[in-house]
Design a protein around this motif. Structure first.
Motif, PDB file in Angstrom:
ATOM      1  N   MET A   1       0.815  -1.208   0.000  1.00  0.00           N
ATOM      2  CA  MET A   1       0.000   0.000   0.000  1.00  0.00           C
ATOM      3  C   MET A   1       0.859   1.273   0.000  1.00  0.00           C
ATOM      4  N   ILE A   2       2.057   1.196   0.614  1.00  0.00           N
ATOM      5  CA  ILE A   2       2.925   2.376   0.675  1.00  0.00           C
ATOM      6  C   ILE A   2       3.322   2.868  -0.716  1.00  0.00           C
ATOM      7  N   PRO A   3       3.707   1.969  -1.659  1.00  0.00           N
ATOM      8  CA  PRO A   3       4.021   2.463  -3.008  1.00  0.00           C
ATOM      9  C   PRO A   3       2.853   3.200  -3.660  1.00  0.00           C
ATOM     10  N   LEU A   4       1.630   2.748  -3.414  1.00  0.00           N
ATOM     11  CA  LEU A   4       0.464   3.420  -3.989  1.00  0.00           C
ATOM     12  C   LEU A   4       0.289   4.806  -3.384  1.00  0.00           C
ATOM     13  N   VAL A   5       0.482   4.898  -2.082  1.00  0.00           N
ATOM     14  CA  VAL A   5       0.377   6.208  -1.421  1.00  0.00           C
ATOM     15  C   VAL A   5       1.438   7.161  -1.961  1.00  0.00           C
ATOM     16  N   LEU A   6       2.673   6.653  -2.125  1.00  0.00           N
ATOM     17  CA  LEU A   6       3.746   7.497  -2.663  1.00  0.00           C
ATOM     18  C   LEU A   6       3.460   7.921  -4.099  1.00  0.00           C
ATOM     19  N   ALA A   7       2.947   6.985  -4.909  1.00  0.00           N
ATOM     20  CA  ALA A   7       2.607   7.319  -6.292  1.00  0.00           C
ATOM     21  C   ALA A   7       1.503   8.366  -6.345  1.00  0.00           C
ATOM     22  N   THR A   8       0.547   8.246  -5.432  1.00  0.00           N
ATOM     23  CA  THR A   8      -0.550   9.210  -5.360  1.00  0.00           C
ATOM     24  C   THR A   8      -0.033  10.591  -4.982  1.00  0.00           C
ATOM     25  N   ILE A   9       0.827  10.641  -3.980  1.00  0.00           N
ATOM     26  CA  ILE A   9       1.400  11.921  -3.551  1.00  0.00           C
ATOM     27  C   ILE A   9       2.179  12.570  -4.696  1.00  0.00           C
ATOM     28  N   PHE A  10       2.932  11.752  -5.426  1.00  0.00           N
ATOM     29  CA  PHE A  10       3.702  12.283  -6.551  1.00  0.00           C
ATOM     30  C   PHE A  10       2.784  12.847  -7.624  1.00  0.00           C
ATOM     31  N   PHE A  11       1.793  12.056  -8.051  1.00  0.00           N
ATOM     32  CA  PHE A  11       0.947  12.476  -9.169  1.00  0.00           C
ATOM     33  C   PHE A  11       0.092  13.691  -8.817  1.00  0.00           C
ATOM     34  N   VAL A  12      -0.537  13.638  -7.659  1.00  0.00           N
ATOM     35  CA  VAL A  12      -1.354  14.777  -7.235  1.00  0.00           C
ATOM     36  C   VAL A  12      -0.462  15.982  -6.947  1.00  0.00           C
ATOM     37  N   TRP A  49       1.883   5.854 -14.955  1.00  0.00           N
ATOM     38  CA  TRP A  49       2.421   4.490 -14.967  1.00  0.00           C
ATOM     39  C   TRP A  49       2.645   3.994 -13.540  1.00  0.00           C
ATOM     40  N   TRP A  50       3.215   4.830 -12.688  1.00  0.00           N
ATOM     41  CA  TRP A  50       3.485   4.452 -11.296  1.00  0.00           C
ATOM     42  C   TRP A  50       2.176   4.168 -10.563  1.00  0.00           C
ATOM     43  N   LEU A  51       1.176   5.010 -10.777  1.00  0.00           N
ATOM     44  CA  LEU A  51      -0.126   4.793 -10.144  1.00  0.00           C
ATOM     45  C   LEU A  51      -0.729   3.452 -10.550  1.00  0.00           C
ATOM     46  N   ALA A  52      -0.746   3.175 -11.848  1.00  0.00           N
ATOM     47  CA  ALA A  52      -1.338   1.930 -12.330  1.00  0.00           C
ATOM     48  C   ALA A  52      -0.589   0.715 -11.801  1.00  0.00           C
ATOM     49  N   HIS A  53       0.737   0.763 -11.831  1.00  0.00           N
ATOM     50  CA  HIS A  53       1.553  -0.351 -11.352  1.00  0.00           C
ATOM     51  C   HIS A  53       1.357  -0.567  -9.849  1.00  0.00           C
ATOM     52  N   ALA A  54       1.354   0.518  -9.066  1.00  0.00           N
ATOM     53  CA  ALA A  54       1.197   0.408  -7.629  1.00  0.00           C
ATOM     54  C   ALA A  54      -0.207  -0.060  -7.251  1.00  0.00           C
ATOM     55  N   ALA A 136      -9.421  -0.477   0.202  1.00  0.00           N
ATOM     56  CA  ALA A 136      -8.519   0.599   0.606  1.00  0.00           C
ATOM     57  C   ALA A 136      -7.728   1.157  -0.571  1.00  0.00           C
ATOM     58  N   ALA A 137      -7.224   0.282  -1.450  1.00  0.00           N
ATOM     59  CA  ALA A 137      -6.433   0.754  -2.583  1.00  0.00           C
ATOM     60  C   ALA A 137      -7.278   1.637  -3.499  1.00  0.00           C
ATOM     61  N   SER A 138      -8.516   1.247  -3.733  1.00  0.00           N
ATOM     62  CA  SER A 138      -9.403   2.053  -4.569  1.00  0.00           C
ATOM     63  C   SER A 138      -9.735   3.377  -3.900  1.00  0.00           C
ATOM     64  N   LEU A 139      -9.859   3.351  -2.581  1.00  0.00           N
ATOM     65  CA  LEU A 139     -10.121   4.586  -1.843  1.00  0.00           C
ATOM     66  C   LEU A 139      -8.969   5.565  -2.034  1.00  0.00           C
ATOM     67  N   VAL A 140      -7.737   5.063  -1.984  1.00  0.00           N
ATOM     68  CA  VAL A 140      -6.561   5.912  -2.180  1.00  0.00           C
ATOM     69  C   VAL A 140      -6.487   6.408  -3.618  1.00  0.00           C
ATOM     70  N   GLY A 143      -9.981   8.177  -4.790  1.00  0.00           N
ATOM     71  CA  GLY A 143     -10.191   9.349  -3.948  1.00  0.00           C
ATOM     72  C   GLY A 143      -9.232  10.468  -4.297  1.00  0.00           C
ATOM     73  N   SER A 144      -7.983  10.120  -4.558  1.00  0.00           N
ATOM     74  CA  SER A 144      -6.999  11.145  -4.926  1.00  0.00           C
ATOM     75  C   SER A 144      -7.296  11.736  -6.296  1.00  0.00           C
ATOM     76  N   LEU A 145      -7.740  10.898  -7.244  1.00  0.00           N
ATOM     77  CA  LEU A 145      -8.075  11.408  -8.579  1.00  0.00           C
ATOM     78  C   LEU A 145      -9.329  12.281  -8.537  1.00  0.00           C
ATOM     79  N   LEU A 146     -10.264  11.936  -7.658  1.00  0.00           N
ATOM     80  CA  LEU A 146     -11.440  12.781  -7.472  1.00  0.00           C
ATOM     81  C   LEU A 146     -11.040  14.137  -6.911  1.00  0.00           C
ATOM     82  N   LEU A 147     -10.164  14.115  -5.914  1.00  0.00           N
ATOM     83  CA  LEU A 147      -9.664  15.363  -5.342  1.00  0.00           C
ATOM     84  C   LEU A 147      -8.931  16.183  -6.393  1.00  0.00           C
ATOM     85  N   LEU A 148      -8.108  15.526  -7.199  1.00  0.00           N
ATOM     86  CA  LEU A 148      -7.338  16.225  -8.225  1.00  0.00           C
ATOM     87  C   LEU A 148      -8.255  16.839  -9.281  1.00  0.00           C
ATOM     88  N   ALA A 149      -9.277  16.095  -9.702  1.00  0.00           N
ATOM     89  CA  ALA A 149     -10.173  16.589 -10.743  1.00  0.00           C
ATOM     90  C   ALA A 149     -10.974  17.796 -10.256  1.00  0.00           C
TER      91      ALA A 149
END
Length: 224
Positions: A1-12, A49-54, A136-140, A143-149
């Motif tokens: 889950m940590i890689p997904l959180v990091l990818a989310t922080i990077f992209f957003v 790419w990082w988001l999808a992979h994570a 949880a992964a979908s929430l991250v 949820g982050s893409l919803l916030l970004l949009a």
């Protein structure tokens, strides 16, 4: 889950901190618009790419679980999501990258409904998938893409205001961020004929194609 959180922080983060702030103005002044866009596009592609992979590698941790009763609603919600996103690619959109300058003439078609059709399409897509998946992964991710949009609509408004000043203020009075608000407030009127036919038809084709290929691509059928 940590890689997904990091990818989310990077992209957003690159969207809000770099593209959606005054830092963008500084970088454009130093690099030029074309170099900035090229560099930011590379960062965005890497981020996606990082988001999808994570997301694929993240463990399944159930929150509210998959909601079978929500599938019919999800099918209905995804159609306007595809419509908004597809219609938002019009080159006359002043909020799009490289779009037209804001004038009264550009507040037409889908832009009568919202000046950010593409981002509201993404927001609707993200919200629908966030509710439907229930883990949880979908929430991250969603949820982050919803916030970004949604947050991106306000960041773009601020950016265009700095760029166009009074012209943007006049344009924003003829449109609305929130879909249909300008029409409800009688600051604009809905003219379906301006939207045309081929873009809605393309949105419908893409929607039906995604229904057909969704299970093969993502392992989950959106149908009943």
């Amino acid at each position: 889950m940590i890689p997904l959180v990091l990818a989310t922080i990077f992209f957003v983060g690159i969207h809000f901190v770099i593209s959606g702030s005054r830092l963008r103005d500084t970088l454009v002044a130093r690099l030029g618009e074309s170099r900035f866009r090229a560099g930011f596009s590379l960062l965005s592609i890497f981020g996606l790419w990082w988001l999808a992979h994570a997301y694929r590698a993240a463990p399944y941790i159930e929150t509210w679980g998959q909601l079978g009763w929500f599938k019919p609603a999800a099918l209905l919600l995804m159609l306007p999501a595809f419509l908004f996103a597809t219609l938002g690619t019009t080159p006359a959109n002043p909020t799009a990258v490289g779009g037209a300058a804001p004038t009264a003439q550009t507040a037409r078609g889908i832009l009568r409904i919202t000046r950010h059709p593409f981002l509201w399409g993404v927001a609707l897509w993200a919200a629908t998938h966030l509710i439907a998946n229930g883990d949880a992964a979908s929430l991250v991710l969603f949820g982050s893409l919803l916030l970004l949009a949604v947050g991106g609509t306000y960041a773009i408004d601020d950016k265009r205001l700095r760029m166009y000043g009074e012209d943007w203020e006049k344009y924003s009075l003829a449109t609305s961020n929130l879909p249909f608000l300008a029409i409800i407030q009688k600051r604009n009127t809905l003219v379906p004929g301006e939207i045309g036919g081929w873009r809605p038809a393309l949105a419908l084709v893409l929607y039906l194609a995604m229904l057909h290929f969704h299970k093969g691509l993502f392992g989950v059928s959106p149908l009943f």
